[in-house]
Design a protein around this motif. Structure first.
Motif, PDB file in Angstrom:
ATOM      1  N   TRP A  60      17.302   6.090 -15.113  1.00  0.00           N
ATOM      2  CA  TRP A  60      18.742   6.203 -14.897  1.00  0.00           C
ATOM      3  C   TRP A  60      19.128   5.730 -13.491  1.00  0.00           C
ATOM      4  CZ3 TRP A  60      21.467   7.422 -19.236  1.00  0.00           C
ATOM      5  CH2 TRP A  60      20.777   8.103 -20.260  1.00  0.00           C
ATOM      6  N   SER A  61      18.465   4.659 -13.024  1.00  0.00           N
ATOM      7  CA  SER A  61      18.731   4.119 -11.699  1.00  0.00           C
ATOM      8  C   SER A  61      19.853   3.084 -11.772  1.00  0.00           C
ATOM      9  CB  SER A  61      17.472   3.457 -11.126  1.00  0.00           C
ATOM     10  OG  SER A  61      17.794   2.668  -9.998  1.00  0.00           O
ATOM     11  N   LEU A  62      20.941   3.348 -11.070  1.00  0.00           N
ATOM     12  CA  LEU A  62      22.052   2.399 -11.048  1.00  0.00           C
ATOM     13  C   LEU A  62      21.691   1.166 -10.235  1.00  0.00           C
ATOM     14  CD1 LEU A  62      25.052   4.837 -10.695  1.00  0.00           C
ATOM     15  CD2 LEU A  62      24.681   3.243 -12.564  1.00  0.00           C
ATOM     16  N   LYS A  63      20.918   1.318  -9.167  1.00  0.00           N
ATOM     17  CA  LYS A  63      20.549   0.152  -8.367  1.00  0.00           C
ATOM     18  C   LYS A  63      19.660  -0.798  -9.158  1.00  0.00           C
ATOM     19  CE  LYS A  63      21.218   1.998  -3.706  1.00  0.00           C
ATOM     20  NZ  LYS A  63      20.654   2.176  -2.349  1.00  0.00           N
ATOM     21  N   LYS A  64      18.775  -0.272  -9.969  1.00  0.00           N
ATOM     22  CA  LYS A  64      17.951  -1.145 -10.812  1.00  0.00           C
ATOM     23  C   LYS A  64      18.794  -1.836 -11.871  1.00  0.00           C
ATOM     24  CE  LYS A  64      13.606   1.358 -10.130  1.00  0.00           C
ATOM     25  NZ  LYS A  64      12.549   2.211 -10.761  1.00  0.00           N
ATOM     26  N   LEU A  65      19.813  -1.137 -12.373  1.00  0.00           N
ATOM     27  CA  LEU A  65      20.707  -1.758 -13.352  1.00  0.00           C
ATOM     28  C   LEU A  65      21.499  -2.885 -12.690  1.00  0.00           C
ATOM     29  CD1 LEU A  65      22.063  -1.827 -16.144  1.00  0.00           C
ATOM     30  CD2 LEU A  65      23.636  -0.055 -15.326  1.00  0.00           C
ATOM     31  N   HIS A  66      22.002  -2.634 -11.478  1.00  0.00           N
ATOM     32  CA  HIS A  66      22.679  -3.699 -10.737  1.00  0.00           C
ATOM     33  C   HIS A  66      21.778  -4.928 -10.621  1.00  0.00           C
ATOM     34  CE1 HIS A  66      26.199  -1.516  -9.431  1.00  0.00           C
ATOM     35  NE2 HIS A  66      25.510  -0.597  -8.803  1.00  0.00           N
ATOM     36  N   GLU A 119      21.958   6.943  -2.310  1.00  0.00           N
ATOM     37  CA  GLU A 119      20.628   7.517  -2.563  1.00  0.00           C
ATOM     38  C   GLU A 119      20.070   7.096  -3.915  1.00  0.00           C
ATOM     39  OE1 GLU A 119      21.399  11.658  -2.295  1.00  0.00           O
ATOM     40  OE2 GLU A 119      21.852  11.611  -0.148  1.00  0.00           O
ATOM     41  N   ASP A 120      20.866   6.399  -4.698  1.00  0.00           N
ATOM     42  CA  ASP A 120      20.486   6.020  -6.066  1.00  0.00           C
ATOM     43  C   ASP A 120      20.086   7.252  -6.880  1.00  0.00           C
ATOM     44  OD1 ASP A 120      20.239   4.261  -8.166  1.00  0.00           O
ATOM     45  OD2 ASP A 120      18.174   3.686  -7.694  1.00  0.00           O
ATOM     46  N   PRO A 135      19.690   9.671  -9.773  1.00  0.00           N
ATOM     47  CA  PRO A 135      19.660   9.396 -11.228  1.00  0.00           C
ATOM     48  C   PRO A 135      21.006   9.761 -11.868  1.00  0.00           C
ATOM     49  CG  PRO A 135      17.640  10.473 -10.548  1.00  0.00           C
ATOM     50  CD  PRO A 135      18.558  10.502  -9.358  1.00  0.00           C
ATOM     51  N   TYR A 136      21.477   8.876 -12.717  1.00  0.00           N
ATOM     52  CA  TYR A 136      22.815   9.069 -13.281  1.00  0.00           C
ATOM     53  C   TYR A 136      22.908  10.364 -14.074  1.00  0.00           C
ATOM     54  CZ  TYR A 136      27.118   8.184 -15.842  1.00  0.00           C
ATOM     55  OH  TYR A 136      28.379   8.294 -16.381  1.00  0.00           O
ATOM     56  N   THR A 137      21.807  10.795 -14.704  1.00  0.00           N
ATOM     57  CA  THR A 137      21.837  12.069 -15.436  1.00  0.00           C
ATOM     58  C   THR A 137      22.134  13.225 -14.490  1.00  0.00           C
ATOM     59  OG1 THR A 137      19.429  12.031 -15.218  1.00  0.00           O
ATOM     60  CG2 THR A 137      20.335  11.436 -17.365  1.00  0.00           C
ATOM     61  N   GLN A 138      21.466  13.219 -13.337  1.00  0.00           N
ATOM     62  CA  GLN A 138      21.715  14.295 -12.367  1.00  0.00           C
ATOM     63  C   GLN A 138      23.136  14.201 -11.828  1.00  0.00           C
ATOM     64  OE1 GLN A 138      18.998  14.351  -9.045  1.00  0.00           O
ATOM     65  NE2 GLN A 138      20.145  15.929  -7.947  1.00  0.00           N
ATOM     66  N   PHE A 139      23.575  12.988 -11.530  1.00  0.00           N
ATOM     67  CA  PHE A 139      24.932  12.755 -11.017  1.00  0.00           C
ATOM     68  C   PHE A 139      25.971  13.322 -11.975  1.00  0.00           C
ATOM     69  CE2 PHE A 139      28.421   9.468 -10.357  1.00  0.00           C
ATOM     70  CZ  PHE A 139      28.816   9.929  -9.111  1.00  0.00           C
ATOM     71  N   ALA A 140      25.791  13.084 -13.262  1.00  0.00           N
ATOM     72  CA  ALA A 140      26.741  13.571 -14.261  1.00  0.00           C
ATOM     73  C   ALA A 140      26.670  15.087 -14.402  1.00  0.00           C
ATOM     74  CB  ALA A 140      26.476  12.896 -15.603  1.00  0.00           C
ATOM     75  N   LYS A 141      25.460  15.617 -14.497  1.00  0.00           N
ATOM     76  CA  LYS A 141      25.305  17.061 -14.680  1.00  0.00           C
ATOM     77  C   LYS A 141      25.900  17.834 -13.506  1.00  0.00           C
ATOM     78  CE  LYS A 141      21.029  16.876 -17.439  1.00  0.00           C
ATOM     79  NZ  LYS A 141      19.593  17.205 -17.425  1.00  0.00           N
TER      80      LYS A 141
END
Length: 985
Positions: A773-779, A247-248, A250-256
Motif C-alpha cells: 500500500w505504498s503511494l510512492k511506489k504507485l507514483h 513518510e509514505d 501505508p494507505y491502509t494505516q492512513f485510512a484507518k
C-alpha cells in the motif's frame, strides 16, 4: 425562432453506432431520473426518440439534424439541465454531435441502474498485461487500447519539458534552472528514475499531494453556515496529512487512522489528529442550539449524512448518503444500509465548548501521555484543592449567614475557594480561574473563564439567581455571568441567566433560551464606576413572570415572555440534567453568588441584598478567628501560592480539532428521512453490495462508540475490499494525467460510469496492494511509463478519433491549480518562505458582525508569514482570495474530488492587476538585477526561472525592447501573464 448555441468547435467524428451508444449512456445517467417514462417531469419523456421529439409543456425538445433548434441542447448548454449538476463540456459536445448526426436512436433507453453485478462491486481480477513490446505493463495496456482504435502513442517529451512536468506534478513548484540543466545533461540510463526518486524524497512532495487529499476531505478551518467561526486547531490535520505522504505511510494505516485513529492500537498523536476528517465538514451550531427539537434533530441528521458521505465517497467511491430517504436510485444500496452505516458515527461530534457550541479542540495526548501528565498534575491538584478547602473551612467556621425568612440552595462567597459556603453545589475550579481578594476572576492573560457546579440533584422550575459583581470596567459587549442551563446541550438547550447588555441599552437583562424569553426591561442605564459593586437578582415566577432587581430594588419592568411558545414559558431543569455556571471576566468579577430554588418576593430580595455581598468582610472573618487559626490561615495562603505557581509552570498539552466521542444514541431507519417517523432500530454495519464482503460488523445495538469505527475501518481497508484499492489508484492516476480511468473519482456507481481501461485499473490496484500500500511506489510505477513521458503535442488525426484523449495518445496539457500558480510566483521571484508545518497564516482580517457572526476581509500583505506556500493559508469558507478564486480554488467545505478548470476573462485580469502578482513581478525584477549583469542575460535568466527554457531569438529581441521602453518589472509581469507559465505540458 432559431436558438443561438455557442460551443467550442469539435472535429471528432464517431460512427452513428458509437454516438448512439454514448448518448444512450448519457441519457440513462443524467436525464431519465427526472424525464423517464414514470416521472415525466414537465411532461417530457426522454426514454424514446418520439418522446424527445414530441417534448413536454414547453414544446419539442429535439430536432434531429439541427442542434440550434433543439431545446434539449439549449437547456444543457445554458447549465439549466440537469439542475443539480450541469454536464461537463465533453458531454455537451457529445450531445451536439449526436443531434447534428440526426440523433441516431434505434430503440428505447431503459431506466437502468446498477445491480450487484456492477463492475466496481466485483473482486479484483488477476489479469496479465497484453503481450506487447513495451517495458512498462502500463504501456502495454494503453498501447493495446490505442491499437484497437487505430491510434498510436506520441513520441517522448523533451527532457526540459519532462522535468518541469514532473516537478510540478510531484512538488507543485517549478524546477530551479540548474536542476533543469543538470537533468538535460545527464545521459545515464537511469537519470529519469533518479529524478523521480529525488522528487519523491523531497519534503515538498507531501505539501503538494496533501493539497489533493485536503480537497477530497473538504478540509476547512472555519465551521461555515452564518457564523463561520474559526477552528483554531484544525491545522494539525493538514500537517498530519503532509507528514503521512512524506513518510509514505501505508494507505491502509492512513485510512484507518482517519476513521478510528483514537481507537487504533497503539494510540498515537497522529491517530488522534487523523480523526479530524470526520468533523471537518460544515457545522450548524445555531441549528443545533435551536429551541425547536425537530430543527435540532434535522440539523444533526444533516451533519451525520455529511460525515457518512465523506467516508463512503473518499474510501469506497460510493454515494451511500443518497440512500438517506429511500433506496439508492442508481446503485444497489438499500436505505437500511445507510442507517447501519450512520449508526457507526452516531457518537462522533465536533469538539465544542460553551452553550453556543463554539469550535474548540480536544487535548492531544495519548493515553500513556495523559497518565504521565496526571501523575505530575494530580498531586498538585490535590494540594491546591486540600489547601483551598482548609482555608474555606476556616472562613466558613467564622461566618454566620443571617437570613430571617429563607435560606438559599447555594451560596458562593469566594473567601478562599470555589466551594459552596452553603449547600453542596460546589463549583469545580479550573486552571483558568482564581479566587483572589475575595472574588472569582480569570487568571492573568485570560479575558474570561467559566466554571460550573456538579449536576443539581433536584428538579428546578421557579427560581432566583442573584450575584454581587465587582466592576473593574463596564464591558463593551454583552456579558453573562450567572446562569442555570441544561447539560444536554443540543437536546434541551434551556438557559436562564443574568446578562449585562452593552451598547445603546447599557442595562441588565435576563438571558434565556435562544432569546425567546429575553426582553428589554427598559431599566435605567448602568452608571457603575470602576471599583464599585452592583447587586443583580432575577426572579423567575411560577406564573411565567420575570422580575429583575438591582441593589435590592425593582429594576425596569417585569414581563411575561412569549408564553404562546413552549420555549417562552417558565423552563424546567430536570434532576441531574442542569448545572449552575459562573463566568468571571477581566471587566466583571464575581464577589458572591446565590441560587434559590424558589421565586423570592420583593421583600425577600431586599433582605437577601442586605445580608449578602460581603456584609461580612474577610477582615471580619479574620478578627473572629483565634490566633492559632489566624496563623494557620497565613501558612495555608503561602502553601496555596506555592502550589498554584508550581501548577502554572507545567506546560499544558496542545489541542487538536479532532473527533470527540460521546455515547451513541439509538439509530432507527427514518421513513422517508423524517426525524418524526422512526422505523426499525438498526445495529452498526456496513454496505451490503460489495461482493465477497459481509456488511455485518458483528456489533450490537449498544456497542461502544470507538469499537464501531474501529471495526468499520478494518472492513473498509481490508485487502478483500476491491473498492478501497481501486478508488485510491484512480485518484493517483487522475492527478497525474488530468482524468481518472473512472471519470468521477468519488462515484464508482452507475452515475460514475465504467472505466476507460478496466483491466489496467484492476492490475494497478493489485500492484498497489502487493507494494504494501505504498503511494510512492504507485507514483513511480505510473511515472516510469512511456505513457506519462510522452509529448503533449496536438495531433489532429488522433484528435478526430479521441478528442478527450481518454485513450491517452498524448499527455494532456494541464492548467496549474490556483495554489501552484501562487507558489510558483513566490518561488520564481525568490520570495517563497519555505517554513513547514505549524499554525496557518491568516490572509484576512476578522470582522465580528452583529450576533457574534464572523466575516473575513482579505489582507494584502508582503510579510514573511504571508509568503509561505498556499497550503499553509488558513482556509475559511467565507474568506476567499480573489486570485485563487479566479483560478478555480474551491470552497473548502465542499468535497472536491476534481477541480473545475475554467478559462475566463477574470483570470487574465487577475494576472494583470492583482497586487500580489505585481509585487512578485517587482521582486523578480530585483532578483534578476542582482543575479544578471545586463538586459539580455536578465531576459534569459527570467525565462529559465519562470518557464524552464531559454528565450528564442525573437522573444529575446522583443523582451529587450520591452525593458528598454517600460522597465524590467514590466517584462517580469509579462512572464507571469503567459499561458506557458500557468500550464504544464
Amino acid at each position: 425562432m432559431r436558438l443561438l448555441l455557442v460551443l467550442p468547435a469539435v472535429a471528432l467524428t464517431l460512427s452513428a453506432g458509437d454516438l448512439e451508444q454514448e448518448m444512450q449512456s448519457l441519457l440513462q445517467r443524467r436525464c431519465l431520473s427526472c424525464h423517464g417514462p414514470k416521472t415525466r417531469t414537465a411532461g417530457l419523456d426522454l426514454s424514446t426518440r418520439n418522446g424527445a421529439i414530441k417534448g413536454g409543456v414547453t414544446g419539442s425538445a429535439l430536432k434531429p439534424g439541427s442542434p440550434a433548434e433543439s431545446l434539449l441542447l439549449a437547456r444543457v448548454v445554458n447549465g439549466q439541465m440537469p439542475p443539480a449538476a450541469p454536464l461537463p463540456p465533453a458531454e455537451k459536445e457529445l450531445m451536439q454531435r449526436w443531434i447534428a448526426a440526426g440523433a441516431p436512436w434505434s430503440g428505447a433507453v431503459s431506466e437502468q441502474r446498477a445491480g450487484r453485478d456492477w463492475w466496481a462491486l466485483q473482486p479484483l481480477r488477476t489479469i496479465e498485461p497484453p503481450a506487447l513490446s513495451a517495458k512498462s505493463p502500463i504501456d502495454r495496456w494503453i498501447y493495446a487500447r490505442l491499437r484497437q482504435s487505430a491510434l498510436k502513442p506520441s513520441p517522448p517529451a523533451a527532457r526540459r519539458i519532462l522535468i518541469r512536468r514532473l516537478t510540478f506534478d510531484l512538488l507543485g513548484l517549478p524546477p530551479a534552472p540548474d536542476e533543469v540543466e543538470a537533468f538535460v545533461a545527464d545521459r545515464r540510463p537511469d537519470a529519469y528514475e533518479r529524478l523521480i526518486d529525488r522528487l519523491l524524497s523531497s519534503p515538498h512532495y507531501g505539501e503538494r499531494w496533501a493539497r489533493h487529499w485536503l480537497d477530497v476531505v473538504r478540509f476547512s478551518e472555519s465551521e461555515g453556515f452564518e457564523r463561520d467561526w474559526l477552528r483554531d486547531h484544525a491545522w494539525a490535520y493538514r500537517d498530519y496529512v503532509i507528514r503521512s505522504f512524506n513518510e509514505d505511510k501505508p494507505y491502509t494505516q492512513f485510512a484507518k487512522e482517519q476513521i478510528a485513529g483514537d481507537a487504533l492500537a497503539p494510540i498515537t498523536r497522529d491517530g488522534i489528529t487523523a480523526t479530524s476528517l470526520l468533523v471537518l465538514g460544515p457545522f450548524d451550531a445555531v441549528g443545533l442550539t435551536s429551541a425547536v427539537s425537530r430543527e435540532r434533530a434535522m440539523v444533526r441528521e444533516d451533519q451525520l449524512e455529511e460525515m457518512l458521505g465523506v467516508v463512503s465517497q473518499t474510501f469506497l467511491g460510493l454515494t451511500v448518503n443518497c440512500a438517506r430517504c429511500h433506496d439508492h436510485k442508481f446503485d444497489p444500496i438499500p436505505q437500511k444500509d445507510y442507517y447501519r452505516l450512520k449508526a457507526v458515527f452516531e457518537g462522533v461530534w465536533q469538539p465544542t465548548q460553551g452553550e453556543e457550541l463554539k469550535a474548540d479542540g480536544r487535548v492531544l495526548l495519548t493515553p500513556n501521555e495523559q497518565r504521565s501528565l496526571d501523575e505530575v498534575l494530580n498531586p498538585l491538584r490535590k494540594r491546591i484543592t486540600d489547601t483551598e478547602a482548609a482555608l474555606g473551612d476556616l472562613h466558613r467556621a467564622a461566618r454566620e449567614i443571617s437570613l430571617t425568612n429563607i435560606r438559599p440552595s447555594a451560596i458562593w462567597a469566594f473567601d478562599a475557594d470555589t466551594r459552596a459556603d452553603l449547600g453542596s453545589l460546589h463549583l469545580m475550579a479550573t486552571e483558568d480561574v482564581e479566587v483572589a481578594e475575595g472574588r472569582l476572576r480569570p487568571v492573568p492573560g485570560k479575558d474570561s473563564a467559566t466554571i460550573a457546579t456538579s449536576p443539581i440533584n433536584f428538579d428546578v422550575r421557579e427560581k432566583t439567581l442573584e450575584a454581587w459583581i465587582y466592576v473593574r470596567k463596564l464591558p463593551d459587549k454583552p456579558a453573562t455571568f450567572l446562569r442555570i442551563r441544561n447539560r444536554s446541550g443540543f437536546r434541551g438547550a434551556a438557559v436562564d441567566g443574568i446578562q449585562y447588555v452593552a451598547g445603546k441599552r447599557n442595562q441588565w437583562e435576563n438571558l434565556s433560551t435562544v432569546r425567546f424569553r429575553t426582553e428589554d426591561v427598559e431599566g435605567a442605564p448602568e452608571d457603575t464606576a470602576a471599583g464599585e459593586r452592583v447587586h443583580i437578582a432575577i426572579v423567575y415566577g411560577a406564573n411565567d413572570v420575570i422580575r429583575i432587581y438591582r441593589n435590592g430594588k425593582p429594576y425596569g419592568k417585569s414581563y411575561k415572555p412569549q408564553i404562546d411558545l413552549p420555549v417562552g414559558r417558565l423552563q424546567t431543569y430536570g434532576k441531574d440534567d442542569a448545572v449552575i455556571e459562573l463566568t468571571a471576566s477581566k471587566d466583571l468579577e464575581v464577589e458572591e453568588a446565590r441560587f434559590y430554588s424558589v421565586a423570592l418576593t420583593p421583600e425577600q430580595v431586599a433582605e437577601s441584598y442586605k445580608f449578602g455581598g460581603k456584609s461580612i468582610t474577610v477582615e471580619d472573618l479574620i478578627r473572629a478567628m483565634s490566633p492559632e487559626q489566624q496563623a494557620l490561615r497565613t501558612r495555608l495562603l503561602k502553601e496555596l501560592k506555592r502550589a498554584r505557581a508550581e501548577y502554572a509552570a507545567i506546560k499544558r498539552p496542545d489541542k487538536v480539532f479532532a473527533a470527540e466521542s460521546r455515547l451513541p444514541e439509538a439509530t432507527h431507519v427514518l421513513i422517508r428521512g423524517d426525524v418524526n417517523n422512526k422505523g426499525d432500530r438498526v445495529a452498526p454495519g456496513a454496505v451490503s453490495c460489495i461482493q465477497g464482503l459481509s456488511p455485518d460488523l458483528d456489533l450490537s445495538f449498544d456497542a461502544p462508540e470507538a469499537e464501531r469505527r474501529l471495526k468499520l475501518a478494518n472492513w473498509i481497508a481490508s485487502p478483500d475490499n476491491p473498492l478501497f484499492a481501486r478508488v485510491m489508484v484512480n485518484r493517483v492516476w487522475r492527478y497525474h494525467f488530468g482524468a481518472g480511468l473512472v471519470k468521477n473519482p468519488n462515484d464508482f456507481g452507475f452515475n460514475g460510469g465504467t472505466p476507460s481501461h478496466p483491466e489496467l485499473l484492476d492490475w494497478l490496484a493489485q500492484e498497489f496492494i502487493r507494494s504494501g500500500w505504498s503511494l510512492k511506489k504507485l507514483h513511480k510505477l505510473i511515472l516510469l511509463s512511456q505513457t506519462y513521458q510522452q509529448s503533449s503535442a496536438y495531433i489532429a488525426e488522433a484528435a478526430e478519433k479521441d478528442a478527450d484523449n481518454r485513450l491517452l495518445w498524448r499527455y494532456s496539457p494541464m492548467r496549474m491549480p490556483a495554489e501552484a500558480v501562487r507558489d510558483a510566483m513566490l518561488s520564481v521571484s525568490g520570495q517563497l518562505n519555505p517554513s513547514m508545518y505549524g499554525p496557518s497564516f491568516r490572509p484576512f482580517k476578522i470582522v465580528k458582525n452583529a450576533g457574534s457572526y464572523h466575516s473575513y476581509e482579505p489582507l494584502d500583505s508582503s510579510a514573511p508569514e504571508q509568503q509561505r506556500r498556499t497550503i499553509y493559508r488558513m482556509n475559511v469558507n467565507s474568506g476567499g482570495n480573489p486570485l485563487l478564486d479566479a483560478f478555480d480554488c474551491p470552497v473548502p467545505s465542499v468535497k472536491t474530488p476534481q477541480r473545475s478548470v475554467t478559462t475566463t476573462p477574470l483570470q487574465s485580469l487577475s494576472l494583470m492587476n492583482n497586487s500580489f502578482v505585481q509585487r512578485q513581478a517587482k521582486a523578480l525584477a530585483e532578483r534578476l538585477s542582482n543575479e544578471s549583469p545586463d538586459t539580455s542575460s536578465r531576459v534569459q535568466r527570467g525565462f529559465f526561472l519562470a518557464l524552464g527554457r531559454a528565450a528564442q531569438p525573437e522573444e529575446l529581441a522583443s523582451a529587450v525592447s520591452l525593458i528598454e521602453h517600460h522597465g524590467l518589472e514590466s517584462f517580469c509581469w509579462g512572464l507571469f501573464n503567459t499561458s506557458e507559465f500557468v500550464y504544464v505540458h
